[in-house]
Write an enzyme that holds these catalytic residues in place. Structure first.
Site, short mmCIF file in Angstrom:
data_model
loop_
_atom_site.label_atom_id
_atom_site.label_comp_id
_atom_site.label_asym_id
_atom_site.label_seq_id
_atom_site.Cartn_x
_atom_site.Cartn_y
_atom_site.Cartn_z
N LYS A 216 -12.58 2.24 65.99
CA LYS A 216 -12.61 0.81 66.36
C LYS A 216 -12.42 -0.07 65.14
O LYS A 216 -11.64 -1.02 65.14
CB LYS A 216 -13.95 0.49 67.03
CG LYS A 216 -14.23 -1.00 67.17
CD LYS A 216 -15.57 -1.29 67.78
CE LYS A 216 -16.71 -1.35 66.80
NZ LYS A 216 -16.78 -2.56 65.97
N ASN A 217 -13.15 0.26 64.07
CA ASN A 217 -13.12 -0.61 62.89
C ASN A 217 -11.82 -0.53 62.11
O ASN A 217 -11.55 -1.37 61.26
CB ASN A 217 -14.32 -0.31 61.97
CG ASN A 217 -15.62 -0.86 62.55
OD1 ASN A 217 -15.60 -1.52 63.58
ND2 ASN A 217 -16.73 -0.59 61.88
N CYS B 296 -24.91 -13.51 64.46
CA CYS B 296 -24.95 -12.52 65.52
C CYS B 296 -26.28 -11.80 65.44
O CYS B 296 -27.09 -12.07 64.56
CB CYS B 296 -23.80 -11.54 65.41
SG CYS B 296 -24.07 -10.32 64.16
N ARG C 179 -24.44 -13.23 58.73
CA ARG C 179 -23.05 -12.82 58.56
C ARG C 179 -22.07 -13.96 58.26
O ARG C 179 -21.21 -14.31 59.06
CB ARG C 179 -22.61 -12.00 59.78
CG ARG C 179 -23.51 -10.81 60.00
CD ARG C 179 -23.05 -9.93 61.11
NE ARG C 179 -21.99 -9.01 60.71
CZ ARG C 179 -21.56 -8.02 61.48
NH1 ARG C 179 -22.07 -7.82 62.65
NH2 ARG C 179 -20.59 -7.23 61.05
N ASP D 146 -23.93 1.44 59.93
CA ASP D 146 -23.60 1.62 61.34
C ASP D 146 -24.19 2.91 61.94
O ASP D 146 -24.04 3.15 63.13
CB ASP D 146 -22.07 1.62 61.54
CG ASP D 146 -21.50 0.20 61.46
OD1 ASP D 146 -22.29 -0.76 61.41
OD2 ASP D 146 -20.26 0.06 61.46
N ARG E 159 -18.58 -2.01 73.67
CA ARG E 159 -17.82 -2.60 72.56
C ARG E 159 -17.33 -1.51 71.61
O ARG E 159 -16.33 -1.69 70.93
CB ARG E 159 -18.70 -3.56 71.76
CG ARG E 159 -19.09 -4.81 72.51
CD ARG E 159 -19.82 -5.76 71.58
NE ARG E 159 -19.04 -5.97 70.37
CZ ARG E 159 -19.51 -6.45 69.24
NH1 ARG E 159 -20.78 -6.81 69.17
NH2 ARG E 159 -18.75 -6.61 68.18
C1 UD1 Z 1 -17.77 -4.32 58.93
C2 UD1 Z 1 -17.82 -3.46 60.17
C3 UD1 Z 1 -19.26 -3.26 60.62
C4 UD1 Z 1 -20.10 -2.71 59.48
C5 UD1 Z 1 -19.96 -3.56 58.22
C6 UD1 Z 1 -20.64 -2.95 57.00
C7 UD1 Z 1 -15.72 -3.94 61.27
C8 UD1 Z 1 -15.02 -4.58 62.42
N1 UD1 Z 1 -17.05 -4.11 61.22
O1 UD1 Z 1 -18.31 -5.59 59.29
O2 UD1 Z 1 -19.26 -2.34 61.72
O3 UD1 Z 1 -21.46 -2.71 59.85
O4 UD1 Z 1 -18.56 -3.71 57.89
O5 UD1 Z 1 -20.17 -1.68 56.78
O6 UD1 Z 1 -15.12 -3.29 60.45
N2 UD1 Z 1 -20.99 -11.05 53.66
C9 UD1 Z 1 -21.15 -12.27 53.04
N3 UD1 Z 1 -20.10 -13.13 53.02
C10 UD1 Z 1 -18.90 -12.83 53.59
C11 UD1 Z 1 -18.74 -11.57 54.20
C12 UD1 Z 1 -19.82 -10.70 54.22
O7 UD1 Z 1 -22.21 -12.59 52.50
O8 UD1 Z 1 -17.97 -13.65 53.54
C13 UD1 Z 1 -22.13 -10.11 53.68
C14 UD1 Z 1 -22.62 -9.80 55.11
O9 UD1 Z 1 -23.51 -10.77 55.57
C15 UD1 Z 1 -23.26 -8.44 54.94
C16 UD1 Z 1 -22.39 -7.78 53.85
O10 UD1 Z 1 -21.70 -8.85 53.20
O11 UD1 Z 1 -24.56 -8.58 54.45
C17 UD1 Z 1 -21.39 -6.78 54.35
O12 UD1 Z 1 -20.64 -7.36 55.40
P1 UD1 Z 1 -19.13 -6.96 55.70
O13 UD1 Z 1 -18.80 -5.72 54.93
O14 UD1 Z 1 -18.27 -8.14 55.52
O15 UD1 Z 1 -19.20 -6.60 57.24
P2 UD1 Z 1 -18.08 -6.85 58.32
O16 UD1 Z 1 -16.73 -6.75 57.72
O17 UD1 Z 1 -18.41 -8.02 59.14
#
Ligand code: UD1
Length: 422
Positions: free
Chosen positions: A22-23, A116, A121, A309, A401
């Site tokens: 999915k990711n 969420c 996030r 995850d 999902r």
């Molecule tokens: C992706 C995965 C999700 C997984 C996560 C961490 C997908 C669709 N989803 O989510 O399943 O749990 O990686 O492995 O691939 N952060 C910030 N600022 C930003 C972006 C992120 O502070 O602009 C923080 C987030 O709040 C979190 C951390 O960085 O604490 C990691 O998040 P991120 O790796 O971005 O997760 P996703 O890409 O949303």
């Protein structure tokens, strides 16, 4: 709202065919916006998150032809470069269309994904990185509007926190930028490599993916290609933890070397779980040996560390193991919504900030519980499979999902599980 009913207490025996990731699929589908040519993607899982992404792409004039697990996408110029709140709010990964839209059209208006169930996030890293590439942003009424005159400009971007989504958004944007982009402190997840391999097939020039420094030399145009999505390592890990919790022997099919090696590494502390790569790495044999006392300390970490995850599923799989384990969540601030539900089933758990202590519980008993997010749902499935009596899991739309045919796959391994539709 559908429910799932499980009568627990049975060990699992059989084969499970792992679906496409999915990711990986979500950013790869978003990457179709980078070209007007046809992109054909196979091994796409049938999941509600995928349908949400397809709806969003359709709203941006992408023609979609879907046959089972294969999707053809042709992205023609849309009338409006707006990604509406109703389409973005369902899934945070919708924000991944921002980079491609800005790269191809120089403008985009995308709803902020919002908070969420597993934390705040934010998307600051996505915006700061695109800002370094010359985009100016305005944030108003819950929407981000970005624009740039001409092409994006290659830039040196240092992510001050590792983010999978930000790395993907910036990587996609940089493929069409003028000059070289360097992403430092990039995420190293296999899904980033999968996206990079697709982009390279489309004609992009990318080096260093899978490491913390990705270098992208922008090209003027990307072209048509066909691509097969990698197997889902989180789905694979979830079934491995089902076997650890319930006992039995299950063969995972349709995996690859990278997924096998990763799971063998991150689950190696579970001494009574045997994981063996077979069939040239396309299969993983999972066997629960005799129950032994296990005390672990597991901290979630970015790849190649223990994935956040799988944190909830690991917790429930340990509930009946003798010993005292500590699980620390380092990636998301509020990813313990499952704890209360597990305690209702008799789990011996104590949460203190970002740490959970798991001790052997006398009796795990079926109960009516509620799924709160995607991975919390599969953690409840594991607990229900391990428990005495019947568990009813409410709000299983969270499960839909991210897990394709979960009931069918588990049923084939002997689980007593059924969906109650309403
Ligand atoms: C992706 C995965 C999700 C997984 C996560 C961490 C997908 C669709 N989803 O989510 O399943 O749990 O990686 O492995 O691939 N952060 C910030 N600022 C930003 C972006 C992120 O502070 O602009 C923080 C987030 O709040 C979190 C951390 O960085 O604490 C990691 O998040 P991120 O790796 O971005 O997760 P996703 O890409 O949303």
């Amino acid at each position: 709202m559908d429910k799932i009913e499980i009568t627990g207490g049975k060990s699992l025996h059989g084969k499970i065919k792992i679906s496409g990731s999915k990711n990986s699929a979500l950013p790869i589908l978003a990457a179709s916006l980078l070209t007007q040519d046809k992109i054909s993607v196979s091994n796409v899982p049938n999941l509600s998150d995928i349908f949400s992404m397809l709806k969003l792409l359709e709203s941006l004039n992408v023609k979609i032809d879907k046959k089972k697990n294969r999707i053809d996408l042709i992205s023609s110029t849309p009338r409006s470069l707006l990604a509406h709140y109703n389409l973005v709010r369902k899934m945070r990964a919708s924000f991944l269309i921002l980079g491609p839209l800005l790269a191809r059209y120089g403008e985009a208006k995308v709803s902020l994904p919002g908070g969420c169930a597993i934390g705040n996030r934010p998307v600051n890293l996505h915006l700061e990185g695109l800002g370094r590439m010359g985009v100016t942003f305005k944030i108003e009424n819950g929407y981000v509007t970005g624009s740039i005159k001409g092409r994006l400009k290659g830039a040196k971007i240092n992510l001050n926190q590792i983010s999978v989504g930000a790395t993907e958004n910036l990587l996609m944007a940089a493929t069409l930028a003028e000059g070289t982009t360097i992403i430092n402190n990039a995420a190293k997840e296999p899904e980033i490599s999968d996206l990079s391999k697709l982009l390279i097939k489309m004609g992009a020039n990318i080096e260093g993916f899978g490491t913390k420094k990705i270098v992208i030399n922008g090209v003027e145009k990307l072209k048509s290609c066909s691509y097969k999505i990698m197997p889902d390592r989180i789905e694979s890990g979830t079934y491995a933890l089902c076997v650890f919790g319930c006992g039995g022997t299950v063969k995972l099919e349709n995996v690859n070397n990278e997924v096998c090696n990763h799971l063998i590494k991150v689950l190696k502390q579970l001494k009574s779980l045997q994981l063996k790569k077979i069939d040239n790495g396309t299969g993983l044999l999972i066997k629960k040996k005799k129950n032994i006392e296990i005390s672990l300390i597991v901290r979630t970490k970015e790849y190649p560390g223990f994935p956040t995850d799988l944190q909830a599923q690991l917790t429930s799989s340990l509930l009946k193991t003798k010993g005292r384990s500590e699980i620390v969540e380092n990636i998301f601030e509020n990813r313990f919504m499952h704890i209360g539900e597990l305690i209702r089933m008799g789990a011996n758990l104590k949460q203190n900030g970002s740490k959970v202590i798991v001790k052997n519980c006398k009796k795990l008993k079926g109960a009516e519980v509620m799924a709160t997010d995607l991975r919390a749902s599969s953690c409840l499935v594991i607990a229900a499979l391990m428990a005495h009596g019947k568990t009813t899991i409410n709000r299983v739309y969270h499960l839909d999902r991210g897990y394709e045919n979960l009931e069918k796959k588990l049923k084939l391994c002997g689980a007593q599980i059924k969906r109650v539709r309403s």
